[in-house]
Write an enzyme that holds these catalytic residues in place. Structure first.
Site, PDB file in Angstrom:
ATOM      1  N   ARG B  16      14.082   2.073   0.782  1.00  0.00           N
ATOM      2  CA  ARG B  16      13.932   0.907   1.643  1.00  0.00           C
ATOM      3  C   ARG B  16      12.809  -0.004   1.139  1.00  0.00           C
ATOM      4  NH1 ARG B  16      10.204  -1.778   4.515  1.00  0.00           N
ATOM      5  NH2 ARG B  16       9.260   0.238   4.993  1.00  0.00           N
ATOM      6  N   HIS B 216       0.183   5.232   6.116  1.00  0.00           N
ATOM      7  CA  HIS B 216       1.104   4.469   5.275  1.00  0.00           C
ATOM      8  C   HIS B 216       0.218   3.653   4.344  1.00  0.00           C
ATOM      9  CE1 HIS B 216       4.830   1.948   4.594  1.00  0.00           C
ATOM     10  NE2 HIS B 216       3.895   1.085   4.246  1.00  0.00           N
ATOM     11  N   HIS B 218      -0.778   1.589   0.662  1.00  0.00           N
ATOM     12  CA  HIS B 218      -0.353   0.824  -0.513  1.00  0.00           C
ATOM     13  C   HIS B 218      -1.438   0.898  -1.573  1.00  0.00           C
ATOM     14  CE1 HIS B 218       3.364  -1.412   0.781  1.00  0.00           C
ATOM     15  NE2 HIS B 218       2.992  -0.828   1.903  1.00  0.00           N
ATOM     16  N   CYS B 249       5.099  -5.249  -0.032  1.00  0.00           N
ATOM     17  CA  CYS B 249       5.516  -5.932   1.186  1.00  0.00           C
ATOM     18  C   CYS B 249       5.812  -7.394   0.887  1.00  0.00           C
ATOM     19  CB  CYS B 249       4.424  -5.832   2.244  1.00  0.00           C
ATOM     20  SG  CYS B 249       4.813  -6.761   3.732  1.00  0.00           S
ATOM     21  N   ASN B 260       3.784   1.123  -2.732  1.00  0.00           N
ATOM     22  CA  ASN B 260       3.216   2.150  -1.876  1.00  0.00           C
ATOM     23  C   ASN B 260       2.589   3.239  -2.727  1.00  0.00           C
ATOM     24  OD1 ASN B 260       5.409   0.750  -0.479  1.00  0.00           O
ATOM     25  ND2 ASN B 260       4.943   2.149   1.191  1.00  0.00           N
TER      26      ASN B 260
END
Lengths: 314, 314
Positions: B16, B216, B218, B249, B260
């Site tokens: 994704r 989460h 990056h 993003c 990420n």
């Protein structure tokens, strides 16, 4: 996190570690331009060249030319490395800031491949180097234990063996009533993980509580920044690093050897954590872009793409 | 280091996060092949697609086709994301494992740019989402606070504001007598440093000691792995990550948004530290190479080049 240092010393090795393995010939003027730009960022020590056999490392055949061409900036040390006394004699004939380093490897197989000498022969060579330095009034800057966290030939390296090799270097100095200014533990082929950093640094510190410890980290498997964090948490305050993540070890015995920990990424993390580096991050990012232009291919540094946060921080 | 978890859950988001920003069209069959390969590595949860406006994110126009084509493997959850209930309705019409997520952002400016809603409107939308999920019997999997460590529009984000946004989500659940299963703190644009991780995770834990916290991360500025280490040291046991470091993003408001944190690099570090991931690292490295072949350009993962150490470890 009480052991976090207030300041760190970043020892820039990009010109040497980086350019010695690049396949394309890099012109002397570009090397000099890069070194001079690095010296303008606040870095206090730049490793410029290696005095090694040009047959083995053609990229360093112009070591003398580079050393003579640099316009020096006050307060910056310009250094070089070598594998034997012949290389050291070459360095002494240049304007570089020559200091001795006592080197050994925790992996005997790596030592044989890297220098052609086993552990005993390495120690004998270091003893001769030390005697030579003392005779010539050359200071010893550091002791280095390579492959301190593992080796692609022998595999894992027991902590006790790292301590034993460090003891060899400490004892050599003691034979002359001298103290090692810093012991550099090198993750030469990128085996380290944060627990291993804690174990090895912890064992060395337990044995010699007053000995300053440095880390030389490679990002072969992505753990370099985490390993540096663990080092910082253990109070380590001196790191070798390369601008833009240049480098890799040509004798490491595996394909795809990744570069060293990236100077500006490490400096950024330190500054964000309140640990002073003395470095102008934006100037260092410019050096990283210069390095990419010089080598002609992307380099692994992240901050050079993500950008600094200075405009929000100050 | 006593808070290090014994196991971590890695939530794979490569299909994704990665494929939604790739410029070249990626064929549906390649997406499906990658998802199926990931599901064969021991990963327990793979985020496959996003159900978003194909005008804004053309790379996800085939979300339904991907979701229908996957040959499912037992024990693996195949998930998707969406920004509104219309997207959720689309997901519910597929065979994916649909669960709700309550989302907000610590930066109102980022929220406006990313979803067109301010903080109050976001909360109102999440309230409707929650009511809808309860009505339809859909479980809520997590709450997410985006830009929890800083934002490229607003700059630094105070810890108190992250806690306030987390409190919004916790309270929403409490209105229905429910508990948030996990609160994910997202470093959406790569501002975090280890101290910030410690501060924000520490503040959330102090307020809700029993609340499970996920990260989460990056790698925009090279600190992702160090931030993960600090998370592990704080007891965080669930991380979002992407194979090969895919992603970035598209609405982050800066050039060069990095991917990420890389799943196999993070899994490697965990395994080397004795933290179980349940993942076959060599199989995951094969997936990383597959991802590079699919996107047609180098990806930032390191382990895929450096190689695992399994042959020495077992």
């Amino acid at each position: 996190m009480s052991d976090l240092p207030h300041h760190v010393h970043l020892h820039e090795e990009g010109p040497r570690e980086g350019f010695q393995i690049e396949p394309g010939p890099i012109v002397t003027a570009d090397k000099v331009r890069f070194i001079e730009a690095l010296a303008g960022t606040g870095l206090r020590e730049v490793q410029c060249v290696s005095f090694v056999d040009p047959q083995r490392v053609p990229g360093m055949a112009d070591a003398e030319a580079v050393a003579h061409a640099i316009r020096r900036r006050e307060g910056v040390r310009y250094t070089g490395i070598w594998l034997n006394r012949r290389g050291m004699e070459r360095a002494l004939a240049t304007p570089l800031d020559v200091a001795g380093a006592l080197q050994t490897s925790a992996s005997e197989s790596f030592s044989l491949r890297n220098t052609g000498r086993d552990t005993a022969a390495t120690l004998a060579e270091q003893r001769r180097t030390l005697a030579f330095c003392i005779e010539r009034g050359i200071p010893i800057a550091s002791g280095i234990v390579m492959t301190a966290f593992g080796c692609n030939i022998e595999g894992a390296v027991p902590v006790e063996r790292v301590v034993a090799r460090a003891a060899d270097l400490v004892s050599l100095m003691e034979e002359h009533g001298l103290e090692l200014p810093v012991l550099r533990l090198a993750d030469t082929v990128g085996w380290a993980n944060p627990n291993a950093i804690a174990s090895v640094v912890g064992a060395v510190r337990e044995r010699w509580p007053a000995l300053r410890i440095g880390l030389h980290l490679h990002d072969t498997r992505g753990t370099a920044m985490a390993n540096a964090l663990m080092g910082l948490q253990m109070g380590v305050d001196t790191f070798d690093s390369t601008c833009a993540g240049l480098g890799g070890c040509p004798f490491a015995g595996h394909v795809g050897a990744a570069g060293n920990i990236c100077t500006e990424d490490l400096a950024f993390m330190c500054e964000e954590m309140g640990i002073a580096t003395g470095i102008d991050l934006d100037a260092l990012v410019s050096c990283a872009h210069l390095a990419e232009r010089i080598v002609g291919h992307p380099l692994p540094g992240k901050l050079m793409r993500g950008g600094t946060l200075g405009r929000w921080r100050h």
